[in-house]
Design an enzyme around this catalytic site. Structure first.
Site, PDB file in Angstrom:
ATOM      1  N   ASP A  52     -14.188  10.143   1.524  1.00  0.00           N
ATOM      2  CA  ASP A  52     -13.059   9.367   0.998  1.00  0.00           C
ATOM      3  C   ASP A  52     -12.433  10.101  -0.180  1.00  0.00           C
ATOM      4  O   ASP A  52     -13.103  10.396  -1.167  1.00  0.00           O
ATOM      5  CB  ASP A  52     -13.578   8.003   0.525  1.00  0.00           C
ATOM      6  CG  ASP A  52     -12.458   7.111   0.026  1.00  0.00           C
ATOM      7  OD1 ASP A  52     -11.945   6.304   0.822  1.00  0.00           O
ATOM      8  OD2 ASP A  52     -12.084   7.229  -1.164  1.00  0.00           O
ATOM      9  N   TYR A  57      -6.448  11.821  -6.659  1.00  0.00           N
ATOM     10  CA  TYR A  57      -7.662  12.447  -7.206  1.00  0.00           C
ATOM     11  C   TYR A  57      -7.429  13.936  -7.484  1.00  0.00           C
ATOM     12  O   TYR A  57      -8.213  14.572  -8.185  1.00  0.00           O
ATOM     13  CB  TYR A  57      -8.857  12.314  -6.248  1.00  0.00           C
ATOM     14  CG  TYR A  57      -9.296  10.905  -5.911  1.00  0.00           C
ATOM     15  CD1 TYR A  57      -8.838   9.796  -6.618  1.00  0.00           C
ATOM     16  CD2 TYR A  57     -10.197  10.680  -4.880  1.00  0.00           C
ATOM     17  CE1 TYR A  57      -9.251   8.512  -6.280  1.00  0.00           C
ATOM     18  CE2 TYR A  57     -10.621   9.396  -4.544  1.00  0.00           C
ATOM     19  CZ  TYR A  57     -10.136   8.322  -5.244  1.00  0.00           C
ATOM     20  OH  TYR A  57     -10.556   7.055  -4.901  1.00  0.00           O
ATOM     21  N   LYS A  82      -5.500   8.587   0.434  1.00  0.00           N
ATOM     22  CA  LYS A  82      -4.674   7.460  -0.018  1.00  0.00           C
ATOM     23  C   LYS A  82      -3.329   7.943  -0.534  1.00  0.00           C
ATOM     24  O   LYS A  82      -3.224   9.017  -1.144  1.00  0.00           O
ATOM     25  CB  LYS A  82      -5.403   6.678  -1.128  1.00  0.00           C
ATOM     26  CG  LYS A  82      -6.809   6.300  -0.756  1.00  0.00           C
ATOM     27  CD  LYS A  82      -7.525   5.491  -1.807  1.00  0.00           C
ATOM     28  CE  LYS A  82      -9.022   5.505  -1.545  1.00  0.00           C
ATOM     29  NZ  LYS A  82      -9.714   6.707  -2.034  1.00  0.00           N
ATOM     30  N   HIS A 115      -2.792   3.157  -1.991  1.00  0.00           N
ATOM     31  CA  HIS A 115      -3.802   3.196  -3.055  1.00  0.00           C
ATOM     32  C   HIS A 115      -3.743   1.952  -3.959  1.00  0.00           C
ATOM     33  O   HIS A 115      -4.762   1.374  -4.296  1.00  0.00           O
ATOM     34  CB  HIS A 115      -3.613   4.475  -3.882  1.00  0.00           C
ATOM     35  CG  HIS A 115      -4.841   4.926  -4.609  1.00  0.00           C
ATOM     36  ND1 HIS A 115      -5.124   6.244  -4.831  1.00  0.00           N
ATOM     37  CD2 HIS A 115      -5.853   4.234  -5.170  1.00  0.00           C
ATOM     38  CE1 HIS A 115      -6.261   6.349  -5.488  1.00  0.00           C
ATOM     39  NE2 HIS A 115      -6.724   5.135  -5.709  1.00  0.00           N
TER      40      HIS A 115
END
Ligand code: A2P
Length: 288
Positions: A52, A57, A82, A115
């Site tokens: 994931d 990120y 996401k 997200h």
């Protein structure tokens, strides 16, 4: 609906029939570069089959490298990323997914998630912003770029609004979930509407690992506090996404198939005082 869950390859089944490995490897706050690459590779080496990540990120390129270096076949790994808040809208969403695919070095995603919802605090048009974004998700799904679509951090009010225009309902809602932060209203809504709950920060972002109550229950099984928290999410029927960048923790966090928490232990953990949340509260979701 689900088959036997007794190892990392065991799957839950999404509402569209797609199989999803029962524990995912989280990469939130994992720095890009060697750390992300090597931890993903390690996770796959010890048997995780579900990774994931997220555009936000900043580690999709390294996650993709880790996937390739692992030597595990693409079709044997379930990959989620996401969509970030700066790409709301139908066209922007499709472009954002293409960018993530490029960064990951993949030609399809197993799961793509919004997200964070657009929320009242950000814009009076929050509901139509989410609806437009969701149209992009539906297009990606129909075009075969993603095998399943879902959301993250959506409250029932956001899901209920989405329902008004959605042609395909989300298959997943990924929320923060751990002892002391259970979001029962969200979980109930997801259950009633056929959405799998994924648990981000199942270890309470590490905070629960020195909690005396969790430690005591863990000790009774000869397991770690981290394993206890992962097991707790699983026994609730959720899909935990524990994160670590340390090889031995990555391996041990997934050793959760050789014990079971009793009903009484589950009830004790359910009743834990609120330990707070580890990111934004959805009502204060980031604006982008
Ligand atoms: P690290 O990545 O340095 O191992 P969550 O998944 O709930 O967000 O929790 C992640 C946090 O918990 C990270 O800070 C991670 O640090 C830490 N962590 C993960 N697994 C363990 C473990 N088995 N023992 C101690 N800390 C852990």
């Amino acid at each position: 609906m689900n088959t036997k869950i007794d190892n990392l390859e065991s799957c839950l089944v999404l509402s569209n029939g797609v199989r999803i490995p029962c524990v995912g490897f989280g990469t939130r706050q994992t720095p890009s570069g060697d750390v992300a690459r090597d931890s993903v590779r390690k996770a796959l080496e010890v048997g995780y089959r579900h990774i994931d990540t997220a555009a936000a990120y900043g580690n999709e390129v390294s996650v993709g490298e880790g996937l390739r270096l692992s030597g595990v076949k693409r079709e044997d790994v379930f990959v989620t990323t996401k969509h970030w808040t700066d790409s709301r809208g139908c066209k922007q969403t499709v472009a954002a997914a293409e960018k993530s695919l490029m960064a990951l070095g993949l030609d399809y995603l197993d799961l793509y998630l919004i997200h964070w919802p657009a929320v009242e605090k950000i814009s009076p048009d929050w509901a139509s912003l989410n609806a437009d974004t969701w149209q992009g998700f539906e297009k990606l799904y129909r075009d075969g770029k993603v095998r399943a679509i879902g959301v993250s951090n959506f409250l029932p009010e956001h899901l209920e609004a989405l329902k008004a225009t959605a042609e395909v309902m989300p298959m997943v809602n990924q929320i923060e979930f751990h002892p002391g932060y259970m979001q029962n209203d969200v979980v109930d809504y997801c259950r009633a509407n056929g959405m799998l709950v994924e648990a981000w920060s199942p270890l309470g972002c590490g905070r629960l690992l020195s909690d005396p109550l969790v430690e005591k229950i863990a000790a009774a099984h000869g397991k770690s506090a981290a394993q206890t928290c992962v097991r707790y999410a699983m026994q609730h029927g959720h899909l935990p996404l524990p994160k670590s960048v340390h090889a031995e923790r990555i391996a041990s966090n997934a050793e959760v198939f050789d014990f079971a928490l009793t009903d009484k232990e589950m009830a004790v953990l359910d009743a834990m005082p609120e330990t707070g949340f580890s990111g934004f509260h959805p009502k204060d979701a980031p604006a982008g």
